[in-house]
Enzyme design. Sequence first.
Site, PDB file in Angstrom:
ATOM      1  N   CYS A   3      45.298  -1.689  11.000  1.00 56.29           N
ATOM      2  CA  CYS A   3      46.233  -1.535  12.119  1.00 56.29           C
ATOM      3  C   CYS A   3      45.685  -0.438  13.027  1.00 56.29           C
ATOM      4  O   CYS A   3      44.488  -0.143  12.982  1.00 56.29           O
ATOM      5  CB  CYS A   3      47.649  -1.232  11.621  1.00 56.29           C
ATOM      6  SG  CYS A   3      47.789   0.313  10.686  1.00 56.29           S
ATOM      7  N   ARG A   9      51.582   0.107   9.156  1.00 55.85           N
ATOM      8  CA  ARG A   9      51.457  -1.304   8.754  1.00 55.85           C
ATOM      9  C   ARG A   9      50.372  -1.560   7.728  1.00 55.85           C
ATOM     10  O   ARG A   9      50.606  -2.233   6.722  1.00 55.85           O
ATOM     11  CB  ARG A   9      51.212  -2.169  10.000  1.00 55.85           C
ATOM     12  CG  ARG A   9      52.410  -2.243  10.919  1.00 55.85           C
ATOM     13  CD  ARG A   9      52.038  -2.790  12.273  1.00 55.85           C
ATOM     14  NE  ARG A   9      51.171  -1.875  13.001  1.00 55.85           N
ATOM     15  CZ  ARG A   9      50.573  -2.152  14.139  1.00 55.85           C
ATOM     16  NH1 ARG A   9      50.709  -3.353  14.670  1.00 55.85           N
ATOM     17  NH2 ARG A   9      49.835  -1.243  14.742  1.00 55.85           N
ATOM     18  N   ASP A 119      54.305  -3.240  15.618  1.00 54.00           N
ATOM     19  CA  ASP A 119      54.179  -1.805  15.351  1.00 54.00           C
ATOM     20  C   ASP A 119      55.570  -1.188  15.202  1.00 54.00           C
ATOM     21  O   ASP A 119      56.378  -1.253  16.131  1.00 54.00           O
ATOM     22  CB  ASP A 119      53.435  -1.187  16.549  1.00 54.00           C
ATOM     23  CG  ASP A 119      53.157   0.285  16.352  1.00 54.00           C
ATOM     24  OD1 ASP A 119      53.699   0.882  15.398  1.00 54.00           O
ATOM     25  OD2 ASP A 119      52.404   0.831  17.166  1.00 54.00           O
TER      26      ASP A 119
HETATM   27  P1  4NP Z   1      50.321   1.777  12.528  1.00 56.32           P
HETATM   28  O1  4NP Z   1      51.439   2.516  13.418  1.00 56.32           O
HETATM   29  O2  4NP Z   1      49.248   1.318  13.493  1.00 56.32           O
HETATM   30  O3  4NP Z   1      51.080   0.650  11.919  1.00 56.32           O
HETATM   31  O4  4NP Z   1      49.819   2.803  11.517  1.00 56.32           O
HETATM   32  C1  4NP Z   1      51.177   3.540  14.310  1.00 56.32           C
HETATM   33  C2  4NP Z   1      50.916   4.807  13.841  1.00 56.32           C
HETATM   34  C3  4NP Z   1      50.693   5.831  14.744  1.00 56.32           C
HETATM   35  C4  4NP Z   1      50.721   5.588  16.094  1.00 56.32           C
HETATM   36  C5  4NP Z   1      50.966   4.309  16.558  1.00 56.32           C
HETATM   37  C6  4NP Z   1      51.190   3.277  15.657  1.00 56.32           C
HETATM   38  N1  4NP Z   1      50.516   6.648  17.007  1.00 56.32           N
HETATM   39  O5  4NP Z   1      50.600   6.394  18.226  1.00 56.32           O
HETATM   40  O6  4NP Z   1      50.267   7.794  16.604  1.00 56.32           O
END
Ligand code: 4NP
Length: 150
Positions: A3, A9, A119
């Site tokens: 991800c 995720r 997300d």
């Molecule tokens: P992930 O979610 O891609 O599912 O781990 C996110 C984690 C952090 C951020 C965005 C999405 N961020 O902008 O820091």
Amino acid sequence: MVCLGNICRSPTAEGVLRHVIAGEAPGLNVEVDSAGTADYHVGAPPDRRSQHAALRRGIDLSGLRARRVDPGDFLKFDLILAMDRQNLRDLTSLRPAVSTARLRLFMEYAVDSCVEVPDPYYGDVSAFERVLDLTTLAARGLVAELRRAG
Ligand code: 4NP
């Protein structure tokens, strides 16, 4: 499992896939890992909200630590599974010229479902629950396909 941040995720998908393999196909010989396309959270454990949502289903994510996708991943792994289309585009640009991995969307393995794991980072508890629901569907489909492939 890939991800953006590797704190919501993809660590959830990693934990869920391990859990489904342990329950449904313990003899399956696969190595499961996860990573992010970005480096914002390298070294961090999964987001507390992801950990809580997973623990409610008996899945402990506390030992996982975020890392960024590495060029070596494209040689080490047969299959690299993106949580959403942007992750897939980013993986395509990170992919070195020499790569043996197949890139896919994880949700392609879930029958009659959506194609992305949305997300949850700016969402509420239900967004994190949905990540568990969707990754469980895809993990079951993937395990079924891996068992058919022998
Ligand atoms: P992930 O979610 O891609 O599912 O781990 C996110 C984690 C952090 C951020 C965005 C999405 N961020 O902008 O820091």
